[in-house]
Design a protein around this motif. Structure first.
Motif, PDB file in Angstrom:
ATOM      1  N   ALA A  73      -5.272 -13.556  -1.216  1.00 21.83           N
ATOM      2  CA  ALA A  73      -5.061 -12.341  -1.073  1.00 21.83           C
ATOM      3  C   ALA A  73      -6.074 -11.584  -2.228  1.00 21.83           C
ATOM      4  O   ALA A  73      -6.666 -10.657  -2.108  1.00 21.83           O
ATOM      5  N   SER A  78      -5.725  -7.807   0.825  1.00 18.11           N
ATOM      6  CA  SER A  78      -4.295  -8.020   1.464  1.00 18.11           C
ATOM      7  C   SER A  78      -4.454  -7.791   3.119  1.00 18.11           C
ATOM      8  O   SER A  78      -3.603  -8.508   3.844  1.00 18.11           O
ATOM      9  N   LEU A  82      -2.418 -10.027   5.912  1.00 16.00           N
ATOM     10  CA  LEU A  82      -1.330  -9.553   6.302  1.00 16.00           C
ATOM     11  C   LEU A  82      -1.649  -9.787   7.877  1.00 16.00           C
ATOM     12  O   LEU A  82      -0.574  -9.945   8.698  1.00 16.00           O
ATOM     13  N   TYR A 119       3.042 -13.378   3.602  1.00 14.40           N
ATOM     14  CA  TYR A 119       3.372 -12.238   3.262  1.00 14.40           C
ATOM     15  C   TYR A 119       3.565 -11.682   1.781  1.00 14.40           C
ATOM     16  O   TYR A 119       3.086 -10.787   1.467  1.00 14.40           O
ATOM     17  N   ALA A 122       0.874 -11.459  -0.746  1.00  7.81           N
ATOM     18  CA  ALA A 122      -0.253 -10.119  -0.295  1.00  7.81           C
ATOM     19  C   ALA A 122       0.491  -8.853  -0.417  1.00  7.81           C
ATOM     20  O   ALA A 122      -0.044  -8.014  -0.857  1.00  7.81           O
ATOM     21  N   GLY A 123       1.576  -8.738   0.345  1.00  9.08           N
ATOM     22  CA  GLY A 123       2.231  -7.529   0.461  1.00  9.08           C
ATOM     23  C   GLY A 123       2.828  -6.871  -0.741  1.00  9.08           C
ATOM     24  O   GLY A 123       2.688  -5.681  -1.214  1.00  9.08           O
ATOM     25  N   SER A 125       1.998  -7.695  -4.160  1.00  9.74           N
ATOM     26  CA  SER A 125       0.930  -7.408  -4.875  1.00  9.74           C
ATOM     27  C   SER A 125       0.290  -6.079  -4.362  1.00  9.74           C
ATOM     28  O   SER A 125      -0.120  -5.336  -5.446  1.00  9.74           O
ATOM     29  N   LEU A 126       0.080  -5.770  -3.144  1.00  5.65           N
ATOM     30  CA  LEU A 126      -0.349  -4.538  -2.830  1.00  5.65           C
ATOM     31  C   LEU A 126       0.371  -3.336  -3.214  1.00  5.65           C
ATOM     32  O   LEU A 126      -0.213  -2.546  -3.679  1.00  5.65           O
ATOM     33  N   GLY A 195      -6.310  -2.683   1.589  1.00  5.77           N
ATOM     34  CA  GLY A 195      -5.953  -3.915   1.692  1.00  5.77           C
ATOM     35  C   GLY A 195      -6.745  -4.631   0.360  1.00  5.77           C
ATOM     36  O   GLY A 195      -6.668  -5.977   0.334  1.00  5.77           O
ATOM     37  N   SER A 343      -1.918 -11.065  -7.906  1.00  7.43           N
ATOM     38  CA  SER A 343      -1.517 -11.691  -6.546  1.00  7.43           C
ATOM     39  C   SER A 343      -1.379 -13.302  -6.737  1.00  7.43           C
ATOM     40  O   SER A 343      -0.582 -13.741  -5.883  1.00  7.43           O
TER      41      SER A 343
END
Length: 411
Positions: A73, A78, A82, A119, A122-123, A125-126, A195, A343
């Motif tokens: 990521a 991201s 995802l 998930y 990535a999610g 941290s975003l 992303g 991340s």
């Protein structure tokens, strides 16, 4: 408060969060039916043990692959990760539906856990990159609410599918649909810039206000999440089986009723997620997480002795209080580690939490009775609470008296 663009991003990512917990708990919803499938030829005395092993097979890659997902990521953004998670999870659910042998079922659970592992690093941290310390816990609280909703929706979906007279295989077939639909939505509504986290060149970079690093505290958090992960996985893998013994009968098939009861209990987790997100401040994160674990432990011990309908009260108290810690934990990771490594650090924390936690179903599957099982799990929560109190004593007032820093969302 969250502005419109940030709230939109949080909502989209949180929908993917809801689905990952549907995938994660999919086996728990049908584990009694899977191990009773005549095609797999599992002896009756080995079914609970086999169920625990299948649950751990899903959860082990769900944890261990998260660190690699965090690194990817950081490197590729991201959004790409995802999309891979959503499509890959749907394919894995299709493999589970098809599985002609027990070995194929083990393989499909491993593949599902592997794609689902993408998930969280990535999610989460975003979201943390697009929020500030002041509104991050609220954003993660909303994120947690959708996650709790997904955890509860899985059993409700299983109950509804099984109530039609179909089998556990059709349940997994139904799970292929939301992943594909959500992948199409994210592809059209989440921009490439959303992303990707950009970093300044090392030579010209100025110190970021969130680049204070406390590695010792982060390592302590890893111990905490490993203990919480064992409790989480051990209880949730067998929760439908546990609630199957409430003695309640509403004229609904047992395979559906136990899932409806499980979904109702787990829906209470959304209350805890929202409450934690609203109450949390940078200086109180550690204390609130310790309080969450300390308040949850008595309900876990109670689950070991509760009988009949009382089991609903004990399990409901566990769900409402235990899930409070998740937005607090994610906020603490962001507090303790440098922004540029977020991340990767989220990936490591989820690897430890879900990876070590993957032994939970096996441990619970080997327990001779509920009293022994929940006594062990309640003790682990008490230890986790003690570690959080140590973090509070050392780091809880670190933000007190400091001027709040406004950090512009990454664009």
């Amino acid at each position: 408060m969250l502005n419109r663009s940030t709230f939109r991003l949080v909502l989209l990512v949180s929908l993917a969060h809801a689905l990952v917990h549907i995938f994660e708990h999919s086996f728990a919803c049908v584990e009694q039916l899977v191990v009773s499938d005549e095609l797999f030829e599992i002896a009756s005395e080995m079914r609970r043990q086999t169920s625990g092993q299948l649950g751990s097979t899903l959860r082990l890659p769900f944890g261990l692959c998260a660190m690699l997902a965090g690194w990817l990521a950081d490197r590729y953004g991201s959004k790409r990760l995802l999309m891979i998670y959503l499509v890959g999870g749907s394919v894995a659910a299709l493999l589970a539906c098809w599985s002609p042998t027990l070995g194929a079922m083990y393989a499909s659970m491993f593949v599902l856990g592997m794609f689902a592992s993408i998930y969280h690093p990535a999610g989460v941290s975003l979201i943390t990159h697009h929020t500030t310390p002041e509104n991050r816990s609220l954003a993660l609280g909303y994120h947690g609410i959708l996650g709790a909703a997904g955890t509860a929706a899985g059993p409700f979906l299983a109950g509804a599918v099984l109530a039609t007279g179909t089998t556990w295989r059709q349940y997994y077939l139904a799970l292929t649909v939301p992943g594909i639909l959500l992948a199409l939505i994210l592809r059209s509504m989440l921009s490439d810039e959303d992303g990707t986290v950009r970093h300044e060149p090392n030579g010209d970079a100025q110190p970021h206000p969130e680049d204070d690093t406390h590695w010792g505290a982060y390592v302590t958090l890893l111990f905490v999440t490993s203990l919480a992960g064992i409790v989480y996985a051990g209880i949730l893998n067998f929760l439908p089986r546990y609630l199957d013994q409430t003695g309640l009968d509403f004229g609904v098939p047992k395979a559906s009723l136990r899932n409806y009861l499980t979904g109702s209990v787990l829906a209470l987790g959304a209350i805890g997620q929202y409450a934690a997100g609203k109450m949390a401040r940078p200086s109180t994160l550690e204390a609130l997480m310790a309080g969450s674990f300390l308040a949850t432990a008595p309900f876990v011990f109670w689950m070991g002795v509760a009988q009949g309908p009382v089991r609903l009260w004990a399990a409901g108290g566990f769900a409402a209080l235990f899930f409070m810690h998740q937005p607090l934990f994610n906020s603490l990771v962001a507090k303790y580690v440098p922004r540029r490594r977020r991340s990767l650090c989220f990936g490591l924390s989820f690897s430890i939490g879900f990876g070590v936690g993957s032994i939970g179903p096996t441990v619970s599957g080997l327990a001779k009775n509920d009293l022994m099982n929940f006594a062990v799990l309640g003790t682990l929560l008490t230890i986790a609470a003690t570690l959080c109190l140590g973090l509070w004593w050392r780091y809880g007032d670190r933000q007190e008296g400091k001027k709040a820093v406004t950090i512009q969302p990454v664009k």
